[in-house]
Design a protein around this motif. Structure first.
Motif, short mmCIF file in Angstrom:
data_model
loop_
_atom_site.label_atom_id
_atom_site.label_comp_id
_atom_site.label_asym_id
_atom_site.label_seq_id
_atom_site.Cartn_x
_atom_site.Cartn_y
_atom_site.Cartn_z
N ILE A 38 5.18 -6.71 1.63
CA ILE A 38 4.48 -7.23 2.61
C ILE A 38 2.92 -6.75 2.54
O ILE A 38 2.81 -6.23 1.52
CB ILE A 38 5.11 -6.79 3.99
CG1 ILE A 38 5.01 -5.34 4.16
CG2 ILE A 38 6.44 -7.46 4.06
CD1 ILE A 38 5.40 -4.96 5.48
N GLU A 39 2.27 -6.75 3.64
CA GLU A 39 1.03 -6.42 3.48
C GLU A 39 0.73 -5.15 3.07
O GLU A 39 1.23 -4.11 3.61
CB GLU A 39 0.35 -6.51 5.06
CG GLU A 39 0.23 -7.99 5.51
CD GLU A 39 1.34 -8.20 6.65
OE1 GLU A 39 1.35 -9.22 7.34
OE2 GLU A 39 2.66 -7.39 6.49
N GLN A 40 -0.38 -4.90 2.42
CA GLN A 40 -0.77 -3.55 1.84
C GLN A 40 -2.12 -3.29 2.44
O GLN A 40 -2.98 -4.20 2.58
CB GLN A 40 -1.27 -3.62 0.45
CG GLN A 40 0.34 -3.88 -0.34
CD GLN A 40 0.11 -3.91 -1.96
OE1 GLN A 40 -0.99 -3.67 -2.44
NE2 GLN A 40 1.04 -4.50 -2.70
N PHE A 41 -2.18 -1.93 3.01
CA PHE A 41 -3.27 -1.58 3.54
C PHE A 41 -4.11 -0.52 2.48
O PHE A 41 -3.67 0.36 2.34
CB PHE A 41 -3.15 -0.69 4.77
CG PHE A 41 -2.41 -1.92 5.94
CD1 PHE A 41 -1.05 -2.12 5.83
CD2 PHE A 41 -3.12 -2.50 6.83
CE1 PHE A 41 -0.58 -3.08 6.81
CE2 PHE A 41 -2.68 -3.55 7.47
CZ PHE A 41 -1.28 -3.68 7.66
#
Lengths: 113, 109
Positions: free
Chosen positions: A100-103
């Motif tokens: 999922i999204e990576q920050f």
């Protein structure tokens, strides 16, 4: 909730020295990724780690580069015997689970003289 | 074929304009997509995630065309602060994100 933290933000090394880049993921995130961005280029994946494990290091140069994510403390990207071509921005990203999204953190800008 | 291809631009538009970027990807197995924006010398920031046919968030709309393997980003009512590089990032399924060089947008007064 603090974001991804990286230090130092700027690092200057002479050829042949060692560079150590640190990354503390967001709270609750156990997945860490390192990317490198050369001037005027896109980010390139280097390595993906979970606590104490390297999951994918397919983007790591075969020599001089290593990464770890110990049980306690930040993830470390280590570059031994730096050369001028290692000058780049190194970004760390984290996610709570994979896929999922990576920050991203603010990056470490490495300059090799 | 590159995994991700985007027109590098720059796209020069006046404030208030509508602008759209396209991005083509080669891996037909990609299930999810992300649009990031990157300001000069800063980290990429997640703008939008796309898990189905599209997503909308305020002035930003993303649309996915799986048959043609492209994803678009539409920005309405452009602001000066929208000036940045926009990165299309397909999920490869292997946890690592694959970035292209992105599309540069310049919004002028």
């Amino acid at each position: 909730n603090a974001g991804v933290m990286q230090n130092p933000r700027h690092l200057v090394r002479r050829r042949g020295q060692e560079a150590r880049l640190r990354c503390s993921p967001m709270k609750g995130h156990s997945h860490v990724y390192w990317y490198r961005q050369l001037p005027e280029e896109g980010l390139k994946f280097m390595v993906y780690l979970q606590k104490e494990n390297i999951i994918d290091e397919s983007g790591m140069p075969k020599e001089r580069f290593s990464a770890e994510f110990p049980k306690e403390g930040p993830s470390i990207l280590r570059i031994q015997q730096v050369v001028r071509g290692d000058s780049a921005a190194y970004f760390c990203a984290s996610s709570p689970t994979s896929g999922i999204e990576q920050f991203f953190g603010p990056g470490t800008r490495l300059t090799v003289l | 074929r590159k995994e991700v291809e985007q027109d590098p631009g720059p796209f020069n538009v006046p404030e208030g304009a509508t602008v759209a970027f396209n991005c083509t990807y080669s891996n037909s197995a990609s299930q999810s997509f992300f649009w990031y924006r990157q300001d000069c010398r800063k980290e990429p920031k997640l703008l939008m995630s796309v898990y189905s046919s599209g997503n909308e968030d305020g002035r930003f709309t993303a649309q996915l065309n799986r048959a043609s393997q492209y994803i678009s980003l539409l920005i309405r009512d452009s602001k000066l602060s929208d000036s940045a590089t926009y990165l299309c990032v397909p999920d490869t399924g292997f946890q690592k994100l694959v970035f292209g060089t992105g599309t540069r947008l310049l919004v002028s007064p």
